[in-house]
Design a protein around this motif. Structure first.
Motif, PDB file in Angstrom:
ATOM      1  N   UNK A  65      48.268  11.326  -8.931  1.00 22.52           N
ATOM      2  CA  UNK A  65      49.389  10.695  -8.318  1.00 22.52           C
ATOM      3  C   UNK A  65      49.190  10.390  -6.906  1.00 22.52           C
ATOM      4  N   UNK A  66      49.297   9.317  -6.321  1.00 25.73           N
ATOM      5  CA  UNK A  66      49.309   8.819  -4.726  1.00 25.73           C
ATOM      6  C   UNK A  66      50.615   8.591  -4.381  1.00 25.73           C
ATOM      7  N   UNK A  67      50.909   9.120  -3.324  1.00 26.90           N
ATOM      8  CA  UNK A  67      52.454   8.808  -2.631  1.00 26.90           C
ATOM      9  C   UNK A  67      52.104   8.281  -1.292  1.00 26.90           C
ATOM     10  N   UNK A  68      52.602   7.014  -1.060  1.00 26.36           N
ATOM     11  CA  UNK A  68      52.457   6.245  -0.124  1.00 26.36           C
ATOM     12  C   UNK A  68      53.694   6.016   0.626  1.00 26.36           C
ATOM     13  N   UNK A 119      49.636  24.223  -8.166  1.00 26.58           N
ATOM     14  CA  UNK A 119      48.820  23.225  -9.357  1.00 26.58           C
ATOM     15  C   UNK A 119      49.375  21.675  -9.181  1.00 26.58           C
ATOM     16  N   UNK A 120      50.687  21.605  -9.121  1.00 29.66           N
ATOM     17  CA  UNK A 120      51.252  20.237  -9.136  1.00 29.66           C
ATOM     18  C   UNK A 120      50.523  19.489  -7.859  1.00 29.66           C
ATOM     19  N   UNK A 121      50.452  20.286  -6.420  1.00 24.12           N
ATOM     20  CA  UNK A 121      50.007  19.585  -5.510  1.00 24.12           C
ATOM     21  C   UNK A 121      48.362  18.987  -5.685  1.00 24.12           C
ATOM     22  N   UNK A 122      47.581  19.845  -6.556  1.00 22.97           N
ATOM     23  CA  UNK A 122      46.290  19.501  -6.698  1.00 22.97           C
ATOM     24  C   UNK A 122      46.309  18.257  -7.346  1.00 22.97           C
ATOM     25  N   UNK A 123      47.131  17.624  -7.956  1.00 25.07           N
ATOM     26  CA  UNK A 123      47.115  16.461  -8.708  1.00 25.07           C
ATOM     27  C   UNK A 123      47.831  15.352  -7.792  1.00 25.07           C
ATOM     28  N   UNK A 124      48.153  15.635  -6.321  1.00 26.15           N
ATOM     29  CA  UNK A 124      48.680  14.592  -5.451  1.00 26.15           C
ATOM     30  C   UNK A 124      48.075  14.436  -4.500  1.00 26.15           C
ATOM     31  N   UNK A 125      47.831  12.906  -4.002  1.00 24.57           N
ATOM     32  CA  UNK A 125      47.360  12.597  -2.883  1.00 24.57           C
ATOM     33  C   UNK A 125      48.445  11.914  -1.894  1.00 24.57           C
ATOM     34  N   UNK A 183      43.367  11.185   1.206  1.00 25.42           N
ATOM     35  CA  UNK A 183      44.335  11.623   0.116  1.00 25.42           C
ATOM     36  C   UNK A 183      43.659  11.466  -1.366  1.00 25.42           C
ATOM     37  N   UNK A 184      42.502  10.950  -1.281  1.00 29.56           N
ATOM     38  CA  UNK A 184      41.864  10.901  -2.667  1.00 29.56           C
ATOM     39  C   UNK A 184      40.826  11.988  -2.989  1.00 29.56           C
ATOM     40  N   UNK A 185      40.650  12.747  -1.956  1.00 30.14           N
ATOM     41  CA  UNK A 185      39.372  13.455  -1.963  1.00 30.14           C
ATOM     42  C   UNK A 185      39.474  14.715  -3.220  1.00 30.14           C
ATOM     43  N   UNK A 186      40.754  14.738  -3.510  1.00 30.00           N
ATOM     44  CA  UNK A 186      41.229  15.864  -4.647  1.00 30.00           C
ATOM     45  C   UNK A 186      41.135  15.056  -6.106  1.00 30.00           C
ATOM     46  N   UNK A 187      40.738  13.885  -5.984  1.00 29.08           N
ATOM     47  CA  UNK A 187      40.872  13.013  -7.163  1.00 29.08           C
ATOM     48  C   UNK A 187      42.233  13.026  -7.847  1.00 29.08           C
ATOM     49  N   UNK A 188      43.242  12.623  -7.064  1.00 27.36           N
ATOM     50  CA  UNK A 188      44.552  12.940  -7.402  1.00 27.36           C
ATOM     51  C   UNK A 188      44.733  11.704  -8.624  1.00 27.36           C
TER      52      UNK A 188
END
Length: 258
Positions: free
Chosen positions: A166-169, A84-90, A159-164
């Motif tokens: 939080x984005x990690x760069x 579930x956490x990963x679904x919110x991350x790009x 990275x934005x496909x799942x509408x995150x």
């Protein structure tokens, strides 16, 4: 909007890192760090190679186990509910891992299917993102034909496909020319205005200065300074962020080496 926040979770910290450590056998790579991010904010982890930045990022998105401490993404515990956490991350990592057998459009579709996004939604979202990163007109190009800047923009779209939330760069513009770097910066600033929370690592001081609202300076797995660019300059009486970084990292490294 690229990022759409669920109302019931909008007040959560997108990322909460609490007393986290990472050990590799006898080495401590991350040593009791704590920080958080907010919506509409970019936080930069600034440190030399081997400081613990990448280990931290990998723990956040589940590529590394957490030795001790707690990480939450949108209130979901990474240890207890990683999926579930990963679904919110790009993630925009240093390695692009693009499928060379697929073109631009197909790479996004294939990645979206891994998230279980319905085909009609995925097609619409893919086209929206290709327009967002200025790749729509070349969407059928093969990966081998792309410039470095185009590849990085494609990875950002992916990275934005799942509408995150939080984005990690991780070093998002390494090796790119100045025009490509600025184009990516512009897209990241647009995302931040939409409410996305960004966690950035970079060796480019101008990149940190352009994108980051807060800066965390990391040495030997510890956060040794935190603040905005202006507060850090004032606190350490320096004219540039690079001068602050060099003074702090040289001083602390010397103390550790002794």
């Amino acid at each position: 909007m690229i990022a759409q926040f669920a109302e019931e979770r909008i007040m959560d910290k997108p990322l909460l890192v609490s007393h986290v450590k990472k050990r590799y056998k006898n080495k401590i790579a991350v040593d009791d760090i704590s920080f958080s991010t907010n919506p509409f904010e970019c936080v930069a982890l600034l440190g030399a190679n081997g400081a613990g930045k990448t280990s931290t990022l990998k723990m956040i998105h589940g590529a590394n186990t957490i030795s001790s401490g707690k990480i939450e993404v949108m209130g979901f515990d990474v240890k207890k509910d990683l999926s579930t956490a990963k679904k919110n991350v790009g993630i925009v990592s240093q390695e692009d891992l693009l499928d060379l057998s697929l073109n631009i459009y197909e790479n996004l579709i294939a990645h979206g299917l891994c998230y279980g996004i319905k085909k009609a939604v995925l097609k619409s979202r893919t086209e929206e993102l290709l327009k967002f990163v200025d790749l729509y007109d070349v969407k059928f190009k093969e990966i081998g034909e792309l410039s470095g800047g185009m590849r990085r923009r494609l990875i950002l779209a992916r990275a934005l496909l799942n509408q995150p939330k939080l984005i990690i760069l991780d070093e998002p513009t390494t090796g790119l020319d100045i025009q490509s770097r600025h184009l990516i910066w512009d897209k990241l600033l647009e995302l931040k205005k939409q409410g996305v929370s960004i966690l950035l690592t970079s060796h480019y001081m101008d990149e940190v200065e352009n994108l980051a609202d807060r800066i965390l300076i990391v040495v030997a797995g510890k956060i040794i300074a935190e603040g905005t660019k202006d507060t850090l300059l004032k606190q350490y009486r320096k004219k540039t962020l690079e001068e602050v970084f060099l003074e702090l990292t040289t001083k602390v490294k010397g103390e550790i080496d002794v």
